[in-house]
Enzyme design. Structure first.
Site, PDB file in Angstrom:
ATOM      1  NE  ARG A  34     -41.334   1.660  39.423  1.00  0.00           N
ATOM      2  CZ  ARG A  34     -40.589   0.823  39.917  1.00  0.00           C
ATOM      3  NH1 ARG A  34     -40.230   1.972  41.555  1.00  0.00           N
ATOM      4  NH2 ARG A  34     -39.583   0.346  39.694  1.00  0.00           N
ATOM      5  NE  ARG A  69     -40.760  11.644  26.362  1.00  0.00           N
ATOM      6  CZ  ARG A  69     -41.693  11.749  25.597  1.00  0.00           C
ATOM      7  NH1 ARG A  69     -42.711  11.317  26.072  1.00  0.00           N
ATOM      8  NH2 ARG A  69     -41.540  12.612  24.397  1.00  0.00           N
ATOM      9  CG  HIS A  75     -18.617  10.131  13.100  1.00  0.00           C
ATOM     10  ND1 HIS A  75     -17.407   9.831  12.678  1.00  0.00           N
ATOM     11  CD2 HIS A  75     -19.363   8.686  13.392  1.00  0.00           C
ATOM     12  CE1 HIS A  75     -17.294   9.259  12.680  1.00  0.00           C
ATOM     13  NE2 HIS A  75     -18.615   7.777  13.554  1.00  0.00           N
ATOM     14  CG  ASN A 117     -24.621  -9.390  30.676  1.00  0.00           C
ATOM     15  OD1 ASN A 117     -23.758 -10.896  30.631  1.00  0.00           O
ATOM     16  ND2 ASN A 117     -25.531  -8.046  31.480  1.00  0.00           N
ATOM     17  CB  THR A 146     -31.223  11.054  23.988  1.00  0.00           C
ATOM     18  OG1 THR A 146     -32.485  11.439  25.029  1.00  0.00           O
ATOM     19  CG2 THR A 146     -31.279   9.913  22.932  1.00  0.00           C
ATOM     20  CB  SER A 157     -31.676  -6.987  26.707  1.00  0.00           C
ATOM     21  OG  SER A 157     -31.010  -7.948  27.890  1.00  0.00           O
TER      22      SER A 157
END
Length: 563
Positions: free
Chosen positions: A187, A184, A118, A90, A169, A146
């Site tokens: 559910r 995190r 890097h 988008n 991450t 978004s």
């Protein structure tokens, strides 16, 4: 340059409208846009019904867009990007590096998928650091909100939803709804909103970070306790002999808690010593001082340290960035017919754990052979393994084997863990009859012969939580009961830590395995168990560690999967 018309700007920002509303002139302009991309310097393939906005900065090395996929206004796309069908990038989204999308992936506006990184070593300025890329992989039917950021090395499983503004991450398993920075699990997408968490979950969420911090602070001490500088080897605990497994457990613990190789030797020397114990003729690994192992009828011995060393040495080397020096020839030469005959002869009726452990070791050896770039076994053998397992799973229990009068379901459930760890979980395949497996495992978990207070050991708890965790990727069946069991076991497990010494294998005096004294095997196993228990509760991220070896939650990297 002519400014785009209002309609052109509309399609650039809302490309899903293009197919139904564009005029002939606008369709001709889009065709020219795609021709320029196809004629450019990168390797570009565009499926049927694709759209690429004129204002998007698309400068790929590789761009494969599946049918009906689009890149909207002001997106920035570089590197190697491959998408399935019906994918959307988008407006103002950044997709760079090595990024692979499945079918039906929606990426919200202003998001960034950064499939490169890097270096940050202190000996060079940042602008001179080398660029690395592990890549980002996103499964089918994924909605990324978004302003989400996904960093290099992350895999997002099928059917996930990532909330707006999240920073992803770490890998996310299938059906995860995640949000936050760092992202995190909130559910399972299949569960209704407002599904209750077990009593005590909030307290565990506060205890887990403190436990993990404490374990990391004491990791060096517990590793020192098992290091024998005179021999240059590790023991499981004081008063025992050095073993190959102890060395491997030390590598796993150091990776989990310290993120490095055990500090007693340079990483390269750990690798050299572990590679040196492999027998080049068979590819098997004997115990220190033992003669070269003899292969069994289908490649592997029926039992013993050599069979488990296929797992622990292989994964320890993998954590150290290396691999076996030789293929596991004993498995490489197994034919499909020989394997099927041997599977039928394994002691499923009364020793299902031994049968499952043999399958675990055979499949793991096949995996290492694939990773080395060769054949897993003779042609068709790996496919024969999964075919046999699928056609011989009991539809009433989901398992292989039968209960026994002496131990109830212990053998079949523990054998199920070992079998599925090395086969279905390691190769990233769904297990058959997951609802029946959950029924069987939860019934077994109520057996007071094995799960009364003071009777649990690492093997028995692991062999319940891993099947529950594995099957939860396919179904929400009895999820509330599984989470309640996980919460009670997690609370008890955290209290088993011995300061500076780690975990014992089992708290009871009659435990099988190494016993109740703290040592490397108990510590390695309970650290993985705690992660699995916490993950079933949606709390694993607060631990700050994630198993990457024998108990890794993701399928192990491989050159191929069986058809």
């Amino acid at each position: 340059m002519n400014q785009p018309s209002h309609d052109d700007s509309l399609f650039d920002h809302c490309p899903w409208l293009f197919a139904g509303q564009a005029c002939e002139e606008q369709r001709a302009a889009q065709e020219q846009r795609q021709k320029r991309l196809l004629a450019g310097p990168g390797e570009v393939r565009l499926g049927e019904g694709c759209f690429v906005a004129e204002s998007a900065a698309v400068h790929p090395d590789v761009l494969h867009l599946g049918d009906r996929s689009y890149i909207a206004a002001h997106a920035y796309v570089t590197g190697g990007i491959r998408t399935g069908a019906d994918c959307t990038v988008n407006p103002f989204t950044v997709v760079r590096g090595t990024v692979t999308l499945g079918d039906g992936v929606r990426i919200g506006a202003h998001s960034s998928l950064l499939g490169f990184n890097h270096g940050s070593a202190p000996d060079l300025p940042v602008h001179q650091q080398p660029v690395t890329s592990r890549g980002i992989t996103i499964g089918d039917d994924v909605w990324i909100g978004s302003q989400v950021i996904v960093v290099d090395g992350v895999t997002i499983g099928d059917h996930c939803v990532i909330g707006a503004g999240a920073v992803v991450t770490k890998d996310l398993p299938t059906w995860t709804v995640a949000a936050g920075n760092p992202a995190r699990r909130i559910r399972d997408r299949r569960e209704p909103r407002g599904t209750r968490r077990p009593v005590g979950t909030e307290a565990l969420a506060e205890e887990l970070p403190a436990f993990a911090e404490n374990a990391r602070a004491q990791a060096a001490d517990l590793l020192d306790r098992s290091w024998r500088p005179g021999t240059g080897r590790y023991v499981d605990r004081p008063g025992t002999e050095p073993t190959v497994r102890a060395h491997c457990d030390a590598v796993e613990i150091a990776d989990l808690l310290l993120g490095v190789a055990p500090p007693h030797l340079p990483a390269a020397e750990h690798v050299e010593r572990l590679r040196a114990v492999q027998d080049p003729a068979t590819g098997l690994v004997p115990e220190y001082g033992a003669p070269p192992p003899l292969p069994g009828p289908a490649g592997l011995p029926e039992d013993g340290a050599e069979a488990y060393h296929v797992l622990c040495v292989g994964y320890a080397l993998d954590l150290l960035g290396s691999s076996f020096a030789h293929p596991v020839h004993a498995v490489r030469t197994t034919t499909a017919g020989l394997l099927v005959r041997h599977l039928a002869e394994l002691p499923w009726s009364d020793r299902a754990w031994h049968a499952g452990a043999w399958v675990d070791s055979w499949a793991t050896a096949a995996h290492w052979n694939l990773r080395a770039g060769g054949e897993a076994a003779e042609p068709g053998a790996l496919e024969a393994l999964f075919g046999w397992l699928h056609t011989h799973a009991d539809p009433w229990t989901g398992m292989w084997g039968s209960p026994t009068r002496e131990t109830g379901r212990l053998q079949m459930v523990n054998g199920y863990y070992r079998l599925t760890r090395g086969s279905f979980a390691q190769f990233g395949l769904y297990v058959p009859y997951p609802e029946r497996v959950i029924d069987t495992v939860l019934d077994h978990a109520r057996d007071t012969r094995h799960f009364a207070p003071g009777r649990e050991n690492a093997c028995n708890v692991l062999d319940v939580i891993h099947p529950l965790w594995l099957c939860a990727r396919q179904t929400t069946h009895r999820g509330e009961e599984a989470r309640a069991w996980a919460a009670s076991q997690l609370s008890a497990a955290l209290r088993r830590w011995h300061p500076g010494q780690g975990f014992g294998f089992g708290p009871g005096p009659d435990s099988t395995g190494p016993g109740r004294e703290p040592g490397l095997q108990g510590t390695e196993m309970w650290l993985a168990i705690i992660w699995l228990l916490a993950d079933v509760l949606g709390l694993a991220d607060v631990l700050g560690y994630r198993p990457r070896g024998i108990h890794r939650p993701e399928p192990a990297p491989s050159t191929q999967r069986p058809a």
